[in-house]
Structure formats: C-alpha cells, structure tokens
Design an enzyme around this catalytic site. Sequence first.
Site, mmCIF file in Angstrom:
data_model
loop_
_atom_site.group_PDB
_atom_site.id
_atom_site.type_symbol
_atom_site.label_atom_id
_atom_site.label_comp_id
_atom_site.label_asym_id
_atom_site.label_seq_id
_atom_site.Cartn_x
_atom_site.Cartn_y
_atom_site.Cartn_z
ATOM 1 C CB SER A 44 -8.936 -98.639 -14.721
ATOM 2 O OG SER A 44 -9.596 -98.670 -13.199
ATOM 3 C CG HIS A 53 -13.585 -98.290 -15.898
ATOM 4 N ND1 HIS A 53 -13.809 -99.546 -15.832
ATOM 5 C CD2 HIS A 53 -12.628 -97.682 -14.951
ATOM 6 C CE1 HIS A 53 -12.716 -99.864 -14.817
ATOM 7 N NE2 HIS A 53 -12.037 -99.047 -14.381
#
EC number: 3.4.21.92
Length: 216
Positions: A101, A126
């Site tokens: 992330s 993501h």
Amino acid sequence: MPIGVPKVPYRIPGDEEATWVDLYNVMYRERTLFLGQEIRCEITNHITGLMVYLSIEDGISDIFLFINSPGGWLISGMAIFDTMQTVTPDIYTICLGIAASMASFILLGGEPAKRIAFPHARIMLHQPASAYYRARTPEFLLEVEELHKVREMITRVYALRTGKPFWVVSEDMERDVFMSADEAKAYGLVDIVGDEMIDKHCDTDPVWFPEMFKDW
C-alpha cells in the site's frame, strides 16, 4: 518477555571509551532510518523530522530508509514521500519483508537507481481507500470526490516513476497486486534486487553504505 530497545556500544567522536546507547540512535547517526510499522502520524513525524535534520547536518551524504511496513494512512505516506523529494541528500529505499500500500509508494520514492528490494521481499500496490465510508451521504460524496483526486495523483506518480502507461497502473490498482522482488524490478518499482549490489559497492566504495553493514 519484551526486552525493549537493544543497546549497543558506540564511541562518540572525541571520547576515549564507548558507551551503551539505543540501537536506533546509533543507526540515526549512520544516517539509517527504519519504517517498520503501520504508517501513522507519529512515525511519519519521526521519519520526516529525522530526514530534515540529517539534511541540515549534511546535505550531501546519502540517507538509507529500510522499509518493512503493511502501509497505512494515505496522507501520512504522502508526507514522507514529499519530504524525500524535498531534502537534498539522495535517499536509498530498501525493502525487506513487505512494502504494501503506501509503503510501496514510499519505496517508489527513493532516488532512481537507489531503490532496492531484498530477494524474498514482497511489494503490493492497490488503490487508496477511504476511512469514512460510513459517513452520512453528503459527507460521503465529498470524501469520494477527494479520494478520486488523490487516487489520480498517486497513479500519475506511479506511472511517472515506473515508466508504465497511466492506464496500466490505473487498472493494476483496481485490486491488490502482490509482486516478488524480481517482479517489482520488472514493473519499475525498484532498481536492484538482492544484496549483491550492496556487497559490490561496499567492497569498492566505503562511503556507499554505512560502515556497520559491510560485514553482512
């Protein structure tokens, strides 16, 4: 039982004898920082403050940021990334364990050609998520609009620094994409895989990596 922060002997320049100090204090003196937890305000202020201080102390010598983090708050991660682009020293980013992330975004923010992933590291990217999805409808719609702007900005940064087309990065960020170190290198998230390059540079250039890492 918890043993607390390990202490190591360290001799301050000018002193005849070494004293026992916290491990991380020694690492900071060697211009080596660690992001080893979820990204929140406290660790963000800690890391950005150290980067600014080390830049003021020595604006030439490189800074080394080791990353093993599952990600965290969007704005906090962006603050670290922006600080990395602002300070004058080059910043090595080294992933060991996982950079997921926002941690992968920080890994990406290292100086080009100085972004490293250890052989068994995992990198995941993501799309950013909102923490306010349970808010009332008007507030939720405002949050979605802001989140869309931030997502587009982050996607453009990934595209610019990896060399991938914007639409490719945008599609990949629709889901959790886990990569090995080699896959992350092929994608453009890192430049070097493994510690072979570190060993090579340590043998040929004593200044390239902190003294304490030469025997690794």
